[in-house]
Design a protein around this motif. Structure first.
Motif, PDB file in Angstrom:
ATOM      1  N   ARG A  85     -33.290   5.521  22.245  1.00 52.95           N
ATOM      2  CA  ARG A  85     -34.676   5.523  21.775  1.00 52.95           C
ATOM      3  C   ARG A  85     -35.267   6.931  21.868  1.00 52.95           C
ATOM      4  NH1 ARG A  85     -39.379   1.509  24.202  1.00 52.95           N
ATOM      5  NH2 ARG A  85     -40.906   1.811  22.530  1.00 52.95           N
ATOM      6  N   PRO A  86     -35.957   7.398  20.833  1.00 57.73           N
ATOM      7  CA  PRO A  86     -36.562   8.733  20.909  1.00 57.73           C
ATOM      8  C   PRO A  86     -37.692   8.774  21.936  1.00 57.73           C
ATOM      9  CG  PRO A  86     -36.497   7.913  18.638  1.00 57.73           C
ATOM     10  CD  PRO A  86     -36.182   6.755  19.532  1.00 57.73           C
ATOM     11  N   ILE A  87     -37.974   9.995  22.389  1.00 55.34           N
ATOM     12  CA  ILE A  87     -39.144  10.221  23.241  1.00 55.34           C
ATOM     13  C   ILE A  87     -40.052  11.219  22.530  1.00 55.34           C
ATOM     14  CG2 ILE A  87     -39.973  11.196  25.407  1.00 55.34           C
ATOM     15  CD1 ILE A  87     -37.623  10.031  26.819  1.00 55.34           C
ATOM     16  N   ALA A  88     -41.325  10.852  22.375  1.00 52.50           N
ATOM     17  CA  ALA A  88     -42.315  11.717  21.733  1.00 52.50           C
ATOM     18  C   ALA A  88     -43.179  12.353  22.810  1.00 52.50           C
ATOM     19  CB  ALA A  88     -43.175  10.907  20.768  1.00 52.50           C
ATOM     20  N   VAL A  89     -43.226  13.675  22.838  1.00 59.31           N
ATOM     21  CA  VAL A  89     -43.933  14.401  23.901  1.00 59.31           C
ATOM     22  C   VAL A  89     -45.111  15.166  23.308  1.00 59.31           C
ATOM     23  CG1 VAL A  89     -43.716  16.039  25.801  1.00 59.31           C
ATOM     24  CG2 VAL A  89     -41.722  14.674  25.106  1.00 59.31           C
ATOM     25  N   MET A  90     -46.286  14.963  23.884  1.00 61.43           N
ATOM     26  CA  MET A  90     -47.468  15.707  23.464  1.00 61.43           C
ATOM     27  C   MET A  90     -47.403  17.141  24.012  1.00 61.43           C
ATOM     28  SD  MET A  90     -49.512  13.951  21.536  1.00 61.43           S
ATOM     29  CE  MET A  90     -50.994  14.936  21.676  1.00 61.43           C
ATOM     30  N   ILE A  91     -47.551  18.106  23.097  1.00 53.50           N
ATOM     31  CA  ILE A  91     -47.403  19.523  23.452  1.00 53.50           C
ATOM     32  C   ILE A  91     -48.720  20.260  23.250  1.00 53.50           C
ATOM     33  CG2 ILE A  91     -46.143  21.654  22.951  1.00 53.50           C
ATOM     34  CD1 ILE A  91     -44.327  19.511  24.083  1.00 53.50           C
ATOM     35  N   LEU A 183     -47.899   8.970  36.794  1.00 52.01           N
ATOM     36  CA  LEU A 183     -46.465   9.129  37.083  1.00 52.01           C
ATOM     37  C   LEU A 183     -46.176  10.600  37.364  1.00 52.01           C
ATOM     38  CD1 LEU A 183     -44.916   6.949  34.215  1.00 52.01           C
ATOM     39  CD2 LEU A 183     -45.023   6.343  36.633  1.00 52.01           C
ATOM     40  N   SER A 184     -45.980  10.918  38.610  1.00 56.06           N
ATOM     41  CA  SER A 184     -45.743  12.328  38.957  1.00 56.06           C
ATOM     42  C   SER A 184     -44.286  12.730  38.778  1.00 56.06           C
ATOM     43  CB  SER A 184     -46.173  12.579  40.405  1.00 56.06           C
ATOM     44  OG  SER A 184     -45.433  11.747  41.298  1.00 56.06           O
ATOM     45  N   ALA A 185     -43.369  11.776  38.878  1.00 56.10           N
ATOM     46  CA  ALA A 185     -41.939  12.105  38.873  1.00 56.10           C
ATOM     47  C   ALA A 185     -41.460  12.845  37.627  1.00 56.10           C
ATOM     48  CB  ALA A 185     -41.117  10.826  39.077  1.00 56.10           C
ATOM     49  N   PRO A 186     -41.916  12.482  36.409  1.00 53.98           N
ATOM     50  CA  PRO A 186     -41.347  13.154  35.230  1.00 53.98           C
ATOM     51  C   PRO A 186     -41.860  14.578  35.006  1.00 53.98           C
ATOM     52  CG  PRO A 186     -42.348  11.025  34.663  1.00 53.98           C
ATOM     53  CD  PRO A 186     -42.802  11.394  36.032  1.00 53.98           C
ATOM     54  N   TYR A 187     -42.909  14.995  35.712  1.00 55.05           N
ATOM     55  CA  TYR A 187     -43.593  16.246  35.369  1.00 55.05           C
ATOM     56  C   TYR A 187     -43.670  17.198  36.563  1.00 55.05           C
ATOM     57  CZ  TYR A 187     -45.074  13.124  31.598  1.00 55.05           C
ATOM     58  OH  TYR A 187     -45.087  12.222  30.563  1.00 55.05           O
ATOM     59  N   TRP A 188     -43.770  18.482  36.255  1.00 51.94           N
ATOM     60  CA  TRP A 188     -44.034  19.496  37.276  1.00 51.94           C
ATOM     61  C   TRP A 188     -44.865  20.622  36.658  1.00 51.94           C
ATOM     62  CZ3 TRP A 188     -39.310  19.098  34.809  1.00 51.94           C
ATOM     63  CH2 TRP A 188     -38.852  20.224  34.127  1.00 51.94           C
ATOM     64  N   SER A 202     -38.631  17.171  31.424  1.00 52.17           N
ATOM     65  CA  SER A 202     -37.260  17.241  30.905  1.00 52.17           C
ATOM     66  C   SER A 202     -36.878  15.864  30.368  1.00 52.17           C
ATOM     67  CB  SER A 202     -36.275  17.663  31.993  1.00 52.17           C
ATOM     68  OG  SER A 202     -36.109  16.620  32.948  1.00 52.17           O
ATOM     69  N   ILE A 203     -35.879  15.842  29.512  1.00 52.41           N
ATOM     70  CA  ILE A 203     -35.418  14.572  28.950  1.00 52.41           C
ATOM     71  C   ILE A 203     -34.875  13.648  30.040  1.00 52.41           C
ATOM     72  CG2 ILE A 203     -33.593  13.542  27.521  1.00 52.41           C
ATOM     73  CD1 ILE A 203     -35.960  14.533  25.920  1.00 52.41           C
ATOM     74  N   GLU A 204     -34.117  14.202  30.974  1.00 54.82           N
ATOM     75  CA  GLU A 204     -33.543  13.382  32.042  1.00 54.82           C
ATOM     76  C   GLU A 204     -34.636  12.690  32.844  1.00 54.82           C
ATOM     77  OE1 GLU A 204     -30.397  13.792  35.798  1.00 54.82           O
ATOM     78  OE2 GLU A 204     -31.177  15.587  34.799  1.00 54.82           O
ATOM     79  N   ARG A 205     -35.672  13.426  33.200  1.00 55.16           N
ATOM     80  CA  ARG A 205     -36.761  12.843  33.985  1.00 55.16           C
ATOM     81  C   ARG A 205     -37.539  11.798  33.194  1.00 55.16           C
ATOM     82  NH1 ARG A 205     -39.816  16.810  38.195  1.00 55.16           N
ATOM     83  NH2 ARG A 205     -38.016  17.893  39.087  1.00 55.16           N
ATOM     84  N   LEU A 206     -37.725  12.054  31.916  1.00 57.27           N
ATOM     85  CA  LEU A 206     -38.495  11.112  31.096  1.00 57.27           C
ATOM     86  C   LEU A 206     -37.758   9.784  30.936  1.00 57.27           C
ATOM     87  CD1 LEU A 206     -39.863  13.545  28.360  1.00 57.27           C
ATOM     88  CD2 LEU A 206     -41.182  12.425  30.178  1.00 57.27           C
ATOM     89  N   TYR A 207     -36.460   9.838  30.683  1.00 55.78           N
ATOM     90  CA  TYR A 207     -35.704   8.585  30.553  1.00 55.78           C
ATOM     91  C   TYR A 207     -35.633   7.832  31.888  1.00 55.78           C
ATOM     92  CZ  TYR A 207     -34.123   9.204  25.737  1.00 55.78           C
ATOM     93  OH  TYR A 207     -34.073   9.317  24.369  1.00 55.78           O
ATOM     94  N   ALA A 208     -35.529   8.581  32.979  1.00 55.98           N
ATOM     95  CA  ALA A 208     -35.514   7.932  34.299  1.00 55.98           C
ATOM     96  C   ALA A 208     -36.847   7.226  34.555  1.00 55.98           C
ATOM     97  CB  ALA A 208     -35.240   8.962  35.390  1.00 55.98           C
TER      98      ALA A 208
END
Length: 372
Positions: A85-91, A183-188, A202-208
């Motif tokens: 599944r794609p992930i859409a990230v607001m930039i 959700l603090s885990a996916p971001y820094w 990161s993609i890894e953190r977002l999927y997790a």
């Protein structure tokens, strides 16, 4: 006259038995002789006929004819066989504070949208699939009309904060979202940049994080554009009577925000500029470049005193498809907020795009792009 006495021969019973036996023996011998004569001839005939028969040729088993299947063709930018599944990230795209060198991951996104927000600025939504990207950002807050373009690719929606309208719509539409406020885990945060323009992921953190939220990370409904395996040159398609030379493209968004592209014929892609300056990757410092550009003209209005925008994403309108140095006018249509946008040429043919990354510029309809 004296009569002669005639003696009658009267056979004894023993003699009769002997004669019968003799006859039986003769008959048996005759039959045996006849059998041998006929059987011997037949044997000779069979032996003789066997000698004259053509030798039997042993049939070899037929070999199975194996039909070689053509190797499956795939794209360079995404894996068509993948159900990830794609992930859409607001930039964030506040170039006044972050300049043109703070974006990470935009070269590896297979699809991007740029849309107007309050204050005449823009934000970008980048879609990622089938690539493990270690740095993406800066991540910013959601605007409700971006949801319409995340939903049409069935993407998980990643953002850090939201407007009141986006908060309402995310709940009402049931959008699978990853909000950095909760959700603090996916971001820094990158402390070398000023907040709030310094959040990365990161993609890894977002999927997790998506798995921890029990979101599905597979889909069969992600594909939006019609990709061509063969290179498309718009100037070689005879139906394209409205062909426009597009070596340089200028796309105004407001009185002080303009996006532009310069075609590189030696590379076959477009180099991207923001407000006249090269748009570079944060990590590599290389200028971002794209194979396909779609300009989609959409009407926008102001919702509140803060200047938040609303867009007429559902409906139809005009636009352009641009690749390999040429542009062609197109039409777009979208039936519902979650329905896929359909792009067609003016004669009704569906648009096919080249294999490569694509930037969709959702331009306010009061402005027109310029081509040279």
């Amino acid at each position: 006259m004296r009569r002669k006495k005639i003696k009658s021969k009267i056979e004894e019973p023993s003699d009769i038995v002997k004669k019968k036996k003799k006859r039986k023996i003769i008959v048996i011998i005759s039959l045996i002789s006849l059998f041998l004569l006929v059987g011997g001839g037949t044997g000779i005939y069979f032996c003789s006929s066997k000698k004259h028969q053509a030798p039997k040729v042993e049939k070899k088993p037929k070999k199975k004819v194996e039909i070689e299947e053509e190797p499956k063709r795939n794209l360079s930018i995404v894996d068509l066989e993948s159900t990830k599944r794609p992930i859409a990230v607001m930039i964030d795209n506040n170039t006044g504070r972050n300049n043109n060198n703070s974006h990470a991951g935009l070269q590896d996104s297979y699809l991007n949208y740029e849309i107007i927000v309050e204050g005449g600025l823009t934000r970008i939504m980048a879609l990622f699939k089938d690539k493990d990207i270690g740095l993406i950002g800066p991540v910013r807050s959601s605007r409700h009309y971006f949801l319409d373009y995340a939903l049409e690719s069935d993407a998980i929606y990643a953002h850090y904060g939201w407007s009141p309208y986006a908060q309402t719509d995310i709940s009402r539409l049931g959008v699978n979202n990853l909000n950095g406020l909760y959700l603090s885990a996916p971001y820094w945060r990158d402390t070398s940049l000023a907040a709030p323009h310094n959040v990365f992921t990161s993609i890894e953190r977002l999927y997790a994080a998506a798995e921890s939220m029990k979101y599905s990370i597979t889909t069969s409904n992600w594909l939006l554009l019609n990709y061509s395996f063969d290179n498309i040159n718009l100037n070689e398609i005879k139906e394209n009577s409205e062909l426009i030379v597009a070596n340089h493209i200028r796309i105004p968004y407001s009185n002080y925000q303009t996006r532009s592209y310069q075609y590189s014929p030696e590379n076959g892609f477009y180099l991207r500029f923001m407000n006249g300056s090269p748009h570079n990757d944060k990590t590599t410092q290389q200028q971002l470049h794209y194979k396909n550009i779609i300009i989609q003209k959409v009407a926008n209005t102001t919702l509140d005193s803060y200047g938040r925008q609303d867009l007429s994403t559902v409906g139809s309108g005009d636009g352009y498809y641009i690749t390999n140095g040429y542009a062609v006018p197109i039409k777009w249509s979208k039936g519902t907020r979650s329905a896929k946008t359909i792009y067609t040429y003016n004669d009704g043919r569906k648009v096919e795009v080249n294999d490569g990354n694509t930037f969709i510029q959702i331009q306010p309809s009061i402005y027109n792009p310029e081509f040279e």
